[in-house]
Design an enzyme around this catalytic site. Structure first.
Site, short mmCIF file in Angstrom:
data_model
loop_
_atom_site.label_atom_id
_atom_site.label_comp_id
_atom_site.label_asym_id
_atom_site.label_seq_id
_atom_site.Cartn_x
_atom_site.Cartn_y
_atom_site.Cartn_z
N GLY A 10 72.21 -88.59 -21.87
CA GLY A 10 73.85 -87.27 -22.09
C GLY A 10 74.83 -86.94 -22.81
N ASP A 44 83.11 -94.44 -17.68
CA ASP A 44 83.23 -94.99 -16.01
C ASP A 44 83.56 -96.78 -16.01
OD1 ASP A 44 79.89 -94.83 -15.78
OD2 ASP A 44 80.50 -93.28 -14.50
N PHE A 101 82.88 -86.96 -9.33
CA PHE A 101 81.02 -86.67 -10.56
C PHE A 101 80.97 -85.30 -11.25
CE2 PHE A 101 77.17 -85.98 -11.02
CZ PHE A 101 76.50 -87.11 -11.53
N ASP A 146 78.27 -89.72 -23.43
CA ASP A 146 79.39 -88.88 -22.96
C ASP A 146 80.37 -88.88 -21.69
OD1 ASP A 146 77.31 -90.08 -21.30
OD2 ASP A 146 76.69 -88.20 -20.33
N ARG A 195 72.63 -79.66 -17.04
CA ARG A 195 73.46 -80.59 -18.42
C ARG A 195 72.81 -79.17 -19.58
NH1 ARG A 195 71.56 -85.89 -19.60
NH2 ARG A 195 69.70 -86.33 -17.94
N ASP A 241 74.63 -84.60 -16.18
CA ASP A 241 73.57 -83.99 -15.02
C ASP A 241 73.55 -85.21 -14.04
OD1 ASP A 241 70.83 -86.43 -15.32
OD2 ASP A 241 72.65 -86.77 -16.41
#
Length: 181
Positions: free
Chosen positions: A45, A107, A156, A104, A169, A163
């Site tokens: 990512g 979370d 999300f 990236d 992406r 992605d």
């Protein structure tokens, strides 16, 4: 429930906003006066973010070494499995080096925490964390990024390297997948 692959993407952070934040983050890294700097990008990512960040570091007069670690905790699902696996480890010697992990998104915190502990165990002198997006969700582990590009709501997100099952992406912005009306 996982977002649909054919959903529309609502822009949250534009390409121009991202470029500005990347430059700002490079300035923060340069100001930290790190020794023998190694950038370790977490794949997949972060690949676009890491590429732009190391070019911005060059503009700041830095010449970091770059390595990659490939970690997995999602297995194509929109939620972490809870177990982090090393699919490809760093190759260089970390002994006594200052390392900046580039990821990236933060979370659950599982991947970033795992990577930080692993690099310290491999001998890094100091490990800082730099994430493009800090998703405002409860963490599975207590970790905060040292450097953050954006905070985002608990949605999300895709684009700019992030992605959904290896799609989206390529988007030059970061966006939320929304259901088509």
């Amino acid at each position: 429930m996982a977002p649909a692959l054919d959903g529309a993407v609502r822009e949250l952070f534009s390409a121009a906003d991202i470029a500005g934040r990347v430059e700002h983050l490079a300035g923060e890294i340069a100001a930290a006066k790190l020794d023998d700097l190694l950038i370790v990008a977490i794949l997949k990512g972060s690949f676009i973010f890491a590429a732009d960040l190391v070019r911005a570091l060059h503009s700041q007069g830095l010449k970091p070494e770059i390595d990659f670690i490939f970690l997995a905790s999602y297995d194509g699902a929109p939620k972490s499995s809870g177990a982090v696996k090393v699919l490809r480890d760093v190759e260089g010697d970390l002994a006594g080096r200052d390392v900046v992990i580039v990821d990236d998104i933060l979370d659950s915190g599982l991947t970033l925490d795992f990577a930080k502990r692993r690099l310290l165990a491999l001998g890094a002198k100091r490990v800082l964390t730099c994430v493009l997006v800090d998703k405002q969700v409860p963490r599975a582990v207590a970790i905060e990024a040292n450097l953050t590009g954006f905070t985002c709501p608990p949605v999300f997100v895709v684009g700019y390297g992030m992605d959904l099952r290896n799609r989206y992406r390529e988007l030059p912005f970061i966006g939320e997948i929304v259901a088509e009306a």
